[in-house]
Design an enzyme around this catalytic site. Structure first.
Site, mmCIF file in Angstrom:
data_model
loop_
_atom_site.group_PDB
_atom_site.id
_atom_site.type_symbol
_atom_site.label_atom_id
_atom_site.label_comp_id
_atom_site.label_asym_id
_atom_site.label_seq_id
_atom_site.Cartn_x
_atom_site.Cartn_y
_atom_site.Cartn_z
ATOM 1 N N ASP A 35 -120.861 -42.619 -29.865
ATOM 2 C CA ASP A 35 -120.838 -44.022 -30.453
ATOM 3 C C ASP A 35 -122.130 -44.966 -29.798
ATOM 4 O O ASP A 35 -122.611 -44.420 -28.333
ATOM 5 C CB ASP A 35 -119.141 -44.711 -29.770
ATOM 6 N N HIS A 52 -128.006 -45.099 -37.325
ATOM 7 C CA HIS A 52 -127.261 -43.233 -37.412
ATOM 8 C C HIS A 52 -128.942 -42.238 -37.460
ATOM 9 O O HIS A 52 -128.463 -41.693 -36.962
ATOM 10 C CB HIS A 52 -126.668 -43.431 -39.223
ATOM 11 N N LEU A 146 -122.811 -19.898 -29.599
ATOM 12 C CA LEU A 146 -121.761 -21.722 -30.155
ATOM 13 C C LEU A 146 -120.847 -22.273 -30.533
ATOM 14 O O LEU A 146 -121.831 -21.950 -32.175
ATOM 15 C CB LEU A 146 -122.853 -22.828 -29.520
#
Ligand code: IPE
Ligand code: IPE
Ligand code: MG
Length: 251
Positions: A35, A52, A146
Site C-alpha cells: 500500500d 504504481h 518459492l
C-alpha cells in the site's frame, strides 16, 4: 556477486544495523499489503500511475530476498475486490501495468524457480489478464523454490463465500464442514499457514485481505510507502517476526 544471505551474515558481525536471521524463526509464508503507491506519487507531484509503476520495481528485490531468507511462500495483495471503485482510468492503468509486469517478470521469476498462483475471482478481469494468469500458472507449475501468490480481484469475504458455494455444490453435509474441510476449499489450500503480514504505508487495517488465513499471523506495519520498501526493511520485518512470542492461545 555476494548473495544477500552472505551480506546478512556479514552484517551479523557488525554491531550497528545488524540483522539476525534464525532459520528456525523465519516465517514460512509472508503476506504483503503493498500500500502507499498513490501517496508516494502525490508527494512527488506525479500522477498516481507513476506510483504504481514504482511499486512494481520493488517486487523483484523483495521476492529475491524472501527466497534467500528461507521464506517458502509470499502472497502479494495486488488488486482488491473493492479497488474497482477507483476512477476508471486508474483501474485501466493497473490492468495494463499488470499485463506489462506479467510479460516482463514472469519469465524472470520462472528462471528463478518461482511457482506463480493467482488468488481471486477471474470474472470481471479483462480477457488478456486472464490469459496472462493462465500462462504464468502453467509455465511455472512445476517450480519449487518459492511460491508466489498474487491476490488479484481478491477479497477475503468473496473467498469465504466462494468456498461455501463450492462446498454446497459438492453436496457436503453440515457434519462434514469443519475447519479442515473449509480450508481445503480456499483459493490456495496447499499454501502454508500465513505467519507474517506486512502492511506498508502505515494503515492499521486488514482491507479484506486473507480473512481466514491470518487468524494467527503476526502483523508488521510500517510507515514506509510501498515503492520505498527495501530488502533491508523486509529483512528487519523477518527479524522482528523471529522475536515474537507466538502463543496460539496458550500461556
Ligand atoms: C496500493 O497503493 C496499490 C493498490 C491498491 C492497487 P494505493 O494506490 O492504495 O496507494 P495509496 O494508498 O492511495 O497511497
Ligand atoms: C489494499 O489497499 C489493497 C491492495 C494493496 C491491493 P487499499 O489502498 O485498497 O486499502 P484501503 O482502501 O486503504 O483500505
Ligand atoms: Mg491504498
Amino acid at each position: 556477486m555476494e548473495s544477500l544471505r552472505e551480506r546478512v551474515l556479514q552484517r551479523r558481525s557488525e554491531p550497528k544495523n545488524s540483522v539476525h536471521l534464525d532459520p528456525a524463526r523465519t516465517p514460512r509464508h509472508v503476506a504483503i499489503i503493498m500500500d502507499g503507491n498513490g501517496r508516494w506519487a502525490q508527494r512527488r507531484w506525479l500522477p498516481r500511475a507513476a506510483g504504481h509503476r514504482a511499486g512494481v520495481a520493488v517486487l523483484t528485490p523483495i521476492l529475491e530476498t524472501a527466497g534467500e531468507a528461507g521464506v517458502k511462500a509470499v502472497t502479494l495483495y495486488a488488486f482488491s475486490t473493492e479497488n474497482w471503485v477507483r476512477p476508471e482510468e486508474e483501474v485501466h492503468t493497473l490492468m495494463e501495468l499488470f499485463l506489462q509486469t506479467a510479460k516482463g517478470k514472469v519469465p524472470e521469476l520462472h528462471e528463478r524457480g518461482a511457482r506463480l498462483r493467482f488468488l481471486g475471482r477471474r470474472e470481471r478481469l479483462p480477457e488478456p489478464v486472464c490469459e496472462a494468469i493462465q500462462h504464468a500458472e502453467e509455465l511455472t507449475k512445476n517450480n519449487d523454490k518459492l511460491d508466489v501468490y498474487v491476490a488479484l480481484n481478491y477479497g477475503g469475504r468473496s473467498e469465504i463465500v466462494d468456498a461455501t458455494r463450492r462446498m454446497i455444490s459438492d453436496g457436503l453435509s453440515p457434519e462434514e464442514v469443519d475447519e479442515t474441510t473449509f480450508a481445503r476449499y480456499l483459493y490456495a489450500p496447499e499454501a502454508p499457514e500465513v505467519d507474517l503480514v506486512i502492511r506498508t504505508s502505515g494503515e492499521l487495517r486488514v482491507s479484506n485481505f486473507l480473512l481466514w488465513q491470518i487468524a494467527y499471523a503476526e502483523f508488521y506495519v510500517t510507515d514506509t510507502l510501498w515503492p520505498d520498501f527495501s530488502s533491508e526493511e523486509f529483512l528487519r520485518a523477518i527479524e522482528w517476526f523471529g522475536s515474537r512470542s507466538r502463543r496460539w492461545g496458550g500461556v
